[in-house]
Design a protein around this motif. Structure first.
Motif, PDB file in Angstrom:
ATOM      1  N   ALA A  47      84.726  50.512 -91.502  1.00  0.00           N
ATOM      2  CA  ALA A  47      84.122  49.628 -90.721  1.00  0.00           C
ATOM      3  C   ALA A  47      85.093  48.523 -90.141  1.00  0.00           C
ATOM      4  O   ALA A  47      85.033  48.597 -88.663  1.00  0.00           O
ATOM      5  N   SER A  51      86.040  47.827 -85.996  1.00  0.00           N
ATOM      6  CA  SER A  51      84.920  47.068 -85.719  1.00  0.00           C
ATOM      7  C   SER A  51      85.872  46.322 -84.942  1.00  0.00           C
ATOM      8  O   SER A  51      85.412  45.367 -83.321  1.00  0.00           O
ATOM      9  N   TRP A 145      85.884  37.419 -87.754  1.00  0.00           N
ATOM     10  CA  TRP A 145      84.582  38.555 -88.820  1.00  0.00           C
ATOM     11  C   TRP A 145      85.384  37.883 -89.993  1.00  0.00           C
ATOM     12  O   TRP A 145      86.455  38.423 -90.668  1.00  0.00           O
ATOM     13  N   LEU A 168      81.178  40.421 -91.652  1.00  0.00           N
ATOM     14  CA  LEU A 168      80.617  42.054 -91.385  1.00  0.00           C
ATOM     15  C   LEU A 168      80.244  43.068 -91.619  1.00  0.00           C
ATOM     16  O   LEU A 168      79.474  43.124 -91.808  1.00  0.00           O
ATOM     17  N   THR A 169      80.788  43.371 -92.820  1.00  0.00           N
ATOM     18  CA  THR A 169      79.864  44.095 -94.104  1.00  0.00           C
ATOM     19  C   THR A 169      80.809  42.953 -95.873  1.00  0.00           C
ATOM     20  O   THR A 169      81.278  42.501 -95.853  1.00  0.00           O
ATOM     21  N   LYS A 212      72.901  44.934 -92.637  1.00  0.00           N
ATOM     22  CA  LYS A 212      74.111  45.790 -91.887  1.00  0.00           C
ATOM     23  C   LYS A 212      74.193  45.625 -90.277  1.00  0.00           C
ATOM     24  O   LYS A 212      74.517  45.962 -89.686  1.00  0.00           O
ATOM     25  N   LEU A 215      76.898  45.304 -88.333  1.00  0.00           N
ATOM     26  CA  LEU A 215      77.706  46.775 -87.699  1.00  0.00           C
ATOM     27  C   LEU A 215      77.014  47.735 -86.456  1.00  0.00           C
ATOM     28  O   LEU A 215      75.382  47.555 -86.680  1.00  0.00           O
ATOM     29  N   VAL A 219      79.537  53.008 -85.922  1.00  0.00           N
ATOM     30  CA  VAL A 219      80.243  52.690 -87.165  1.00  0.00           C
ATOM     31  C   VAL A 219      79.520  52.579 -88.026  1.00  0.00           C
ATOM     32  O   VAL A 219      80.044  53.776 -88.935  1.00  0.00           O
ATOM     33  N   LEU A 220      78.260  52.234 -88.181  1.00  0.00           N
ATOM     34  CA  LEU A 220      77.468  52.626 -89.420  1.00  0.00           C
ATOM     35  C   LEU A 220      77.363  53.911 -90.028  1.00  0.00           C
ATOM     36  O   LEU A 220      77.743  54.842 -90.982  1.00  0.00           O
TER      37      LEU A 220
END
Length: 235
Positions: A47, A51, A145, A168-169, A212, A215, A219-220
């Motif tokens: 990810a 990103s 991020w 970001l995640t 999410k 993202l 990307v996912l």
């Protein structure tokens, strides 16, 4: 914690016990639960790699240990697999409870052009979030991020006075999944006492966070592809 569990296990031999993220040896009534953190870290590495805008990514660890190295190694592998041009700068704070060191480390990384930092640093990681939020508040258009760890840290990344989050995640470790699996085994009379049980992608115990929003869909999609690929590889 290992010594405490070992002691009480000796006192209550008819009871079953479990310990998470640690190992108790030679106790038939204790099951040790550990995780392949490198697998979940690989996913957030993918990810991050897809990103980043600067191709400069950071990793901040707490104490330099075998456990935290699993996070670092998996993360770096994910970045390299998805974007070989991206570079990962690694720093260890030497503690899990020094938010000031985390903040200073993040400040240095962001100044050098790093735009995404993955932390595996406990309370020290709070400082990473603080620095990212300060930068975002000063310049709402700046893309900085943080990737959280162990749980969904989207809320930790919320910038006061805005609707934005710098998270970001996150790499989520599903302890509840492992505990439920162990409970089921115990009910079926198959409690794995004396064993070390490892949970990872195959068991559905590691993933990126359900939050999410930050993202991109592409990307996912790539993260999911890598997740399926890595899951099948470890079966």
């Amino acid at each position: 914690m290992e010594d405490a569990i070992s002691e009480i296990a000796d006192q209550r031999k008819k009871n079953h016990f479990a310990i998470v993220d640690a190992v108790v040896k030679k106790k038939d009534n204790v099951a040790s639960i550990v995780f392949n953190e490198n697998e979940g870290s690989f996913l957030v590495g993918v990810a991050a790699a897809l990103s980043t805008k600067s191709n400069k990514i950071g990793f901040v660890g707490g104490v330099d240990s075998e456990l935290v190295r699993k996070f670092e190694v998996g993360f770096r592998a994910g970045v390299e697999a998805a974007n070989p041009k991206a570079k990962v700068e690694v720093k260890y704070a030497g503690a899990f409870d020094k938010a000031d060191i985390g903040k200073a480390t993040a400040e240095s990384m962001y100044k050098s052009g790093v735009d995404i930092i993955y932390h595996a640093a406990g309370g020290t990681g709070t400082g990473v979030f603080t620095e990212a939020k300060n930068l975002k508040k000063a310049d709402p258009n700046r893309k900085v991020w943080v990737i959280g760890v162990d749980k969904d840290q989207y809320d930790e990344g919320k910038v006061p006075g805005t609707k934005q989050s710098v998270t970001l995640t996150s790499m989520v470790k599903k302890v509840d999944t492992a505990v439920q699996d162990l409970t089921t085994k115990a009910k079926e009379g198959k409690f794995p006492g004396g064993e070390v049980i490892t949970y990872g992608l195959k068991e559905g115990a590691l993933d990126i966070s359900p939050s999410k929003e930050n993202l991109d869909k592409d990307v996912l999609k790539k993260v999911e592809e890598w997740k399926q690929k890595k899951s099948s590889r470890v079966k």
